[in-house]
Scaffold this active site. Structure first.
Site, PDB file in Angstrom:
ATOM      1  N   GLU A 205       4.199  16.139  11.502  1.00 24.17           N
ATOM      2  CA  GLU A 205       2.852  16.105  10.938  1.00 24.17           C
ATOM      3  C   GLU A 205       1.848  16.894  11.767  1.00 24.17           C
ATOM      4  O   GLU A 205       0.639  16.753  11.592  1.00 24.17           O
ATOM      5  CB  GLU A 205       2.410  14.651  10.750  1.00 24.17           C
ATOM      6  CG  GLU A 205       3.330  13.929   9.763  1.00 24.17           C
ATOM      7  CD  GLU A 205       2.903  12.511   9.463  1.00 24.17           C
ATOM      8  OE1 GLU A 205       1.926  12.038  10.084  1.00 24.17           O
ATOM      9  OE2 GLU A 205       3.531  11.877   8.605  1.00 24.17           O
TER      10      GLU A 205
ATOM     11  N   LYS B  97       0.138   6.502  -1.256  1.00 24.16           N
ATOM     12  CA  LYS B  97       1.020   7.670  -1.253  1.00 24.16           C
ATOM     13  C   LYS B  97       1.499   7.890  -2.681  1.00 24.16           C
ATOM     14  O   LYS B  97       2.221   7.052  -3.236  1.00 24.16           O
ATOM     15  CB  LYS B  97       2.212   7.450  -0.317  1.00 24.16           C
ATOM     16  CG  LYS B  97       1.841   7.427   1.159  1.00 24.16           C
ATOM     17  CD  LYS B  97       3.055   7.092   2.013  1.00 24.16           C
ATOM     18  CE  LYS B  97       2.739   7.248   3.501  1.00 24.16           C
ATOM     19  NZ  LYS B  97       3.871   6.791   4.346  1.00 24.16           N
TER      20      LYS B  97
END
Length: 427
Positions: A205, A337
């Site tokens: 990330e 999400k």
């Protein structure tokens, strides 16, 4: 009517070099929407199922040609000619076509790609930016970013058990200034690590992934970076954690291998409470295993008034599970999400349910991302107030931040940045 006249699914690669699904939807007017779906590394067991081919000799079994085929055949036949502006009806059609509770037949990756592409095509035809199409005239609040500047756990190959160590800029007047703050802290941290001879390689990330001796050492180093960048920890910048505790929960214990600890739910609650007392931590995600509801209850009773407690693997963007959590007083926030649930309509329902209950909703990327920036538009369109989309490196992360900059510019004087007020669940 915005009639759908063509649908094309294809296999592309995500930021980890694994296959994922992309979809183009063409309308009668000639406008097109394109969307690509992300994929997670640490996943909740109750997430909607992403369909993988399982063919060992191709992409190590991670191909998505079956999902793509579903788009180009069954799904195409079912939604061809439908009005793209009727998002709820279109998503309902997809759900009925799949016919399973967890989207295991068609695949959540196939269904989400279509759901998103349809929305983008409809927004384009309406002449509206996507955030405005989602939220109407009330969409004017930029989200506070949780910036993952140190990666551990399943997102990095290092000794840290906690998966994400994040900075949260809260004192700035605009998103643009908040982003600048995050970038400056990120570069200050890089210099500190480099000066210590520690790795400045980044994880999935975009955060650094050095081998710290402990979580305390990592958090203390981040505080130094905040100060070095000219900001005040606890005032200008707060901290947030994603424990991803389901990843290190084994045999009824929270096993922090990097620290040599094996803790019960009560002991791990004490451990997190100690961190929250020592450092300016405003948010802890997945502080307990997804099935350890007793542990979650302990954690919520102990910290729920002073720390945002976010359910990711716990709630998996599912209104049925979120409703149960709200009724039992578990956590005070939900991570959103889009690929955990598989359609935009269900995603938006989870956000609205959370808000009605006084829970916050944090819009989130996945560790396997693409250049698709839809979640930035969702964060603004749904007035979510918070977003998690990685560090200040890797274009798959930066694409979301850059889209938020464009949205703030488009909004002009009516744009707002909530800062600390984004944590309304702690009032």
């Amino acid at each position: 009517m915005s009639a759908i006249v063509d649908i094309i699914g294809r296999e592309i690669l995500d930021s980890r070099g694994n296959p994922t699904v992309e979809c183009d939807v063409l309308l009668e007017s000639g406008t097109m929407g394109r969307a690509a779906v992300p994929s997670g590394a640490s996943t909740g067991s109750r997430e909607a199922i992403e369909l993988r081919d399982g063919e060992a000799g191709r992409y190590n079994g991670k191909g998505v040609l079956k999902a793509v085929e579903h788009i180009n055949t069954e799904i195409s036949e079912a939604i061809m000619g439908l009005d793209a502006s009727e998002q709820a009806f279109l998503d309902k059609t997809l759900l009925e076509l799949d016919g399973t509770d967890n989207k295991s037949r068609l695949g959540a990756n196939a269904m989400l790609a279509v759901s998103m592409a349809v929305a983008k095509a409809a927004a384009e035809e309406a002449g509206l930016p996507l955030y405005r199409y989602f939220g109407g005239s009330g969409a004017m609040q930029l989200p506070v970013p949780m910036m993952n500047i140190v990666n551990g756990g399943a997102h990095a190959n290092n000794s840290l058990d906690i998966q994400e160590f994040m900075i949260v800029p809260v004192s700035q007047p605009t998103f643009r200034e908040a982003l600048r703050c995050g970038a400056e802290v990120f570069h200050a941290l890089k210099k500190i690590l480099s000066d210590r001879g520690m790795s400045t390689a980044v994880g999935d990330e975009g955060g650094f992934a050095p081998n710290f001796g402990s979580n305390d050492e990592c958090l203390s180093t981040i505080l130094q970076a905040i100060e070095k960048a000219g900001y005040r920890a606890g005032e200008d910048v707060l901290l947030a954690l994603d424990c991803a505790a389901s990843e290190f929960y084994h045999d009824g214990k929270y096993q922090l291998a990097g620290e040599g600890l094996q803790l019960s739910s009560a002991e791990f609650t004490d451990y997190l409470a100690t961190l929250a007392d020592k450092f300016p931590i405003v948010s802890i995600e997945d502080g307990m295993h997804e099935s350890d509801w007793e542990g979650w209850k302990l954690l919520t009773e102990r910290l729920g008034k002073k720390v945002q407690l976010v359910g990711d693997d716990l709630f998996v963007t599912n209104t049925r599970i979120l409703k149960e959590g709200i009724e039992k007083g578990i956590a005070n926030s939900i991570l959103i999400k889009i690929n955990q649930i598989g359609t935009l309509t269900e995603t938006f329902a989870a956000i609205e349910m959370a808000k009605r209950a006084g829970y916050t909703a944090v819009i989130s990327h996945r560790s396997g991302e693409t250049e698709d920036s839809t979640i930035a538009d969702i964060a603004v369109g749904l007035n979510a107030g918070q977003i998690k989309t990685g560090s200040l490196s890797r274009s798959d992360r930066i694409s979301k931040y850059n889209q938020l900059l464009r949205i703030e510019e488009d909004l002009g004087d009516i744009a707002s940045y909530p800062g600390k007020s984004a944590f309304y669940n702690l009032r």
